[in-house]
Every structure is written in C-alpha cells, then in structure tokens.
Design an enzyme around this catalytic site. Structure first.
Site, PDB file in Angstrom:
ATOM      1  N   PHE A   1      90.232 -42.882  42.675  1.00 36.24           N
ATOM      2  CA  PHE A   1      90.053 -43.716  43.878  1.00 36.24           C
ATOM      3  C   PHE A   1      89.602 -45.091  43.409  1.00 36.24           C
ATOM      4  CE2 PHE A   1      87.361 -46.030  46.725  1.00 36.24           C
ATOM      5  CZ  PHE A   1      87.893 -45.850  47.989  1.00 36.24           C
ATOM      6  N   GLU A   2      90.291 -46.113  43.849  1.00 34.01           N
ATOM      7  CA  GLU A   2      89.842 -47.482  43.581  1.00 34.01           C
ATOM      8  C   GLU A   2      90.366 -48.368  44.687  1.00 34.01           C
ATOM      9  OE1 GLU A   2      91.778 -48.448  39.821  1.00 34.01           O
ATOM     10  OE2 GLU A   2      89.897 -48.310  38.735  1.00 34.01           O
ATOM     11  N   ILE A   3      89.495 -49.233  45.192  1.00 33.46           N
ATOM     12  CA  ILE A   3      89.975 -50.367  45.969  1.00 33.46           C
ATOM     13  C   ILE A   3      89.443 -51.559  45.197  1.00 33.46           C
ATOM     14  CG2 ILE A   3      89.933 -51.603  48.171  1.00 33.46           C
ATOM     15  CD1 ILE A   3      89.288 -48.926  49.536  1.00 33.46           C
TER      16      ILE A   3
ATOM     17  N   HIS B   1      87.812 -49.286  33.101  1.00 35.48           N
ATOM     18  CA  HIS B   1      87.594 -50.131  34.289  1.00 35.48           C
ATOM     19  C   HIS B   1      86.107 -50.271  34.596  1.00 35.48           C
ATOM     20  CE1 HIS B   1      91.808 -49.484  36.304  1.00 35.48           C
ATOM     21  NE2 HIS B   1      91.874 -50.110  35.153  1.00 35.48           N
TER      22      HIS B   1
END
Ligand code: GDP
Ligand code: MN
Length: 381
Positions: free
Chosen positions: A271-273, A308
């Site tokens: 999950f990444e925004i 990240h």
C-alpha cells in the site's frame, strides 16, 4: 428537399455544439489541478470533517493522480478482487485512472476485464527491458549463487530471480515509466488486497493540500537476511550526499542509535499513496542509483519497502509522511483496522478490530507514534 437540407444543417450544428461542450466538460476533469493551495497543515481527521461526503468525479477538486499496479497476466483474478474493493470503497465516486505495468505484454482478457471494472481510464504499459534486467556491473554468477544460498536457507523468495527484478523495478523505475510521467500522485494497489472502510475524503487531495509525499497504513520489521548490507549502502549514500538529508526527518523511526544501525522498521509498500514528483526528484534518483550500484537488489534481496521507507525517513521531513488511520486495509497476512468504533460505523467498515496489526509486537507503528509524540488513539489496542 430544401427544408430537409436546412433541417440537417441545424441538426449537425446542434450535434457539433453538444460534442464541443461535452468535450470541454470532460477535459476540465482531466486538467491537473495545479493551483497552489493555502497551507495550514491539517490532520486527516480535520480534512475529513470538512469533506465527509464524496465530492464526486465531477468535482474540480480532483488531483492529477492515478492508481498503479504491477502485475502478470496470471494475476488477473486476484487483481479483479482488488479493483472491485477499491472501486466500491472509493474510486466509483472519483473515477481516477489506473495504470497497469508488466514485464510482458498484457493479454486481451486482462485488459478487457480490468477496463470493465475500473471507473476511470485504464492504461497498459510494457516495462522496457533495461528496467527489468541485470545492469552491466552485476556479476550474474555471483547473483545466481546468492539465490541458491538463500533458497537453501529457506528465505522467503530467496531463490526467485523475478522477485528481485520486481523489487528493483518498484524501487527505482515504475514512477518514470512513460505512462506515469503525466501524473503527480500515485496509489499502489496489489492483487488480492481489501479495503474495509469507505474512503470518502480524497486521500490524493489530502496529500497535495498538506504537502505530504509518502504514506502508509501498516509498518513492520524487515527480515534481516534479505538486507544484510543495505544500511552500509545507505550510510555511504548519506556521507556522499549530505545535501539530500532532510532536517527534522524521521531517522528515529528507522534507527534507534542516531543512524548507526538500521532497526529494520519499514512502511509496508504494497500500500502506498505518494508523490511521483518526489520519486522523480534528483535526491531520490541519486539515492536509488547509489544503492543500485552496490548490487544488493541481486546479491541480497533488498525489498522496495525498506528502500522506499529509508528514503522517506531520511530525505523527507517527518511531517511529510502520513499514517492513514482510517484507510482500513488487508494484504496477506496483516490487517489494519480502525479500533475506534465510531470511525468504523461512520465509514461502514467491515473489518474485525481484533485483527488490527498496529499495536502487535511485530509492528513498528507504535514507534511511529513515539517518534511523532502522538498518543495512541482512543479505543486502540
Ligand atoms: P509479495 O506481496 O511480497 O508477496 O509479492 P507479490 O507476489 O504480491 O508481488 C508484488 C507485486 O509485484 C504484485 O503487484 C505482483 O503482481 C507484482 N509482481 C511480482 N512478480 C512479478 C513479475 O514477475 N512480473 C510482473 N509483471 N509483476 C510481478
Ligand atoms: Mn503482494
């Protein structure tokens, strides 16, 4: 006959006019909202309180953003589940685009079905060979021996070559695929995930209005065996590029001794925004290229999650990283579920609060709260 010709002329004029207005209204939707926003930083709760209803896809408040998924053709049926949950809980009201990327061409069945399910426009991209192969400085025999050794030690994905290309691609390339270049923000979605609550206030817009660059819902400890020399490589980068290290960063989240060693905490990147412009910035590219030179994507099994996360925790201010409490999420084997009952009722959640991973031993989210001097929200256990 003359009457007929005149009549046809008006009809054509009317059609041209209607098409024109239709196109203008569509284009309006697609124009990136590049106005700069006034910036009293809000919490997502404050933001939500003002926007507790879907403004909808017709809203001029849309952000220049897209969903993005890296997948194989064989992931189709697991992907269908993810798209359905994202559409039902959020995107049917917003119609954001969706970019699919693959190291092989997507087949027609994949494209047909995913296009039918996504409410926004879909795009399908082939990954260029240079982004999914060995750079010339990598010794492929050494890489192959490393895989065999990790396989013997039963390290998860230890023997997989494609998994390494995948992690390197997610670390350094997806955000510069030609299909991604026109967007400012992305939301990464993997196969077989679930969203358990409505997402009513647009997280993309929240990110943009509040100058957030990266976000997460679940954090945890990485397997040491996959990253034995990652921190050495990061330290080398930090020494060579002190200009890229942010003041007021979140180093405390990833190191318990001021940067001497890595505590293995990372944001779970399935999950990444996040901000694509940040990932395309010189600081991030310098970071990725420095790590890539050291070869750990192939000689070890560096994941895109720690890569990240370490970038975010060292090169962003900590207030540019967002923890989304009430985006309730599942990716095997962990669940993030708001423990606060009122939130679950308001957002029509379907997750079991007992399954919330946030405060378990193996989670790093308590550390995130400590670093940010936040107290545990009421009702969270
Ligand atoms: P895990 O979540 O770490 O267990 O790994 P996944 O199997 O979910 O892979 C992570 C993401 O990369 C998912 O979106 C997969 O669909 C995608 N993926 C993994 N391997 C490949 C591959 O070889 N080719 C392509 N095109 N996508 C892949
Ligand atoms: Mn996955």
């Amino acid at each position: 006959m003359a009457v007929n010709v005149r009549y046809t002329r008006y009809l054509v004029l009317a059609l041209v006019g209607m098409t024109f207005f239709y196109l203008v209204s569509r284009t309006n939707l697609r124009i990136p909202n590049s106005a700069s926003f006034a910036r009293p930083v809000q919490s997502y709760n404050e933001f939500k309180a003002n926007k507790n209803e879907y403004p909808g896809a017709n809203s001029t408040e849309r952000v220049n953003a897209t969903f993005v998924t890296l997948a194989r053709n064989s992931d189709l049926w697991d992907m269908v589940k993810s798209i359905r949950t994202v559409e039902d809980r959020f995107n049917r009201e917003y119609n954001y685009d969706w970019v699919f990327l693959n190291d092989k061409e997507f087949d027609d069945e994949f494209k047909k079905l995913t296009t039918a399910l996504v409410s926004g426009t879909t795009h399908y991209g082939l990954i260029p060979k240079e982004h999914w192969s060995y750079p010339e400085w990598i010794d492929e025999d050494k890489a192959s021996e490393a895989r065999a050794e990790m396989e013997r030690k039963k390290i998860i994905y230890g023997g997989s070559e494609s998994y390494r290309h995948m992690c390197r691609y997610e670390s350094g390339f997806f955000f510069r695929h030609p299909l991604m270049m026109n967007y400012e923000y992305y939301w990464r979605v993997e196969p077989s995930i679930e969203l358990f609550c409505d997402v009513r206030a647009d997280p993309f817009r929240f990110m943009k209005e509040n100058d957030k660059k990266y976000s997460f819902v679940i954090s945890l400890y990485e397997y040491e065996a996959t990253i034995p020399t990652l921190w050495d490589s990061v330290k080398k980068f930090m020494t060579n590029h002190p200009e890229h290290i942010a003041e007021d960063n979140a180093m405390e989240f990833i190191s318990d001794n001021g940067g001497e060693t890595y505590n293995k905490c990372h944001f779970w990147s399935n999950f990444e925004i996040g901000s694509l412009e940040w990932l395309r910035s010189k600081q991030y590219i310098d970071y990725f290229e420095s790590l890539d030179q050291d070869g750990g994507f192939f000689y070890e099994r560096w994941g895109d999650a720690p890569v990240h996360s370490i970038a975010a925790a060292t090169m962003l201010r900590k207030d540019q990283i967002q923890f989304f409490h009430d985006i309730a999420y599942y990716h095997v084997p962990f669940t993030h579920c708001p423990n606060d009952e009122q939130t679950r009722l308001d957002l029509a959640c379907s997750c079991k609060p007992k399954e919330n991973f946030d405060w378990r031993d193996y989670s790093c989210t308590n550390k995130w709260f400590k670093v940010n001097h936040l107290s545990k929200p009421d009702g969270w256990d």
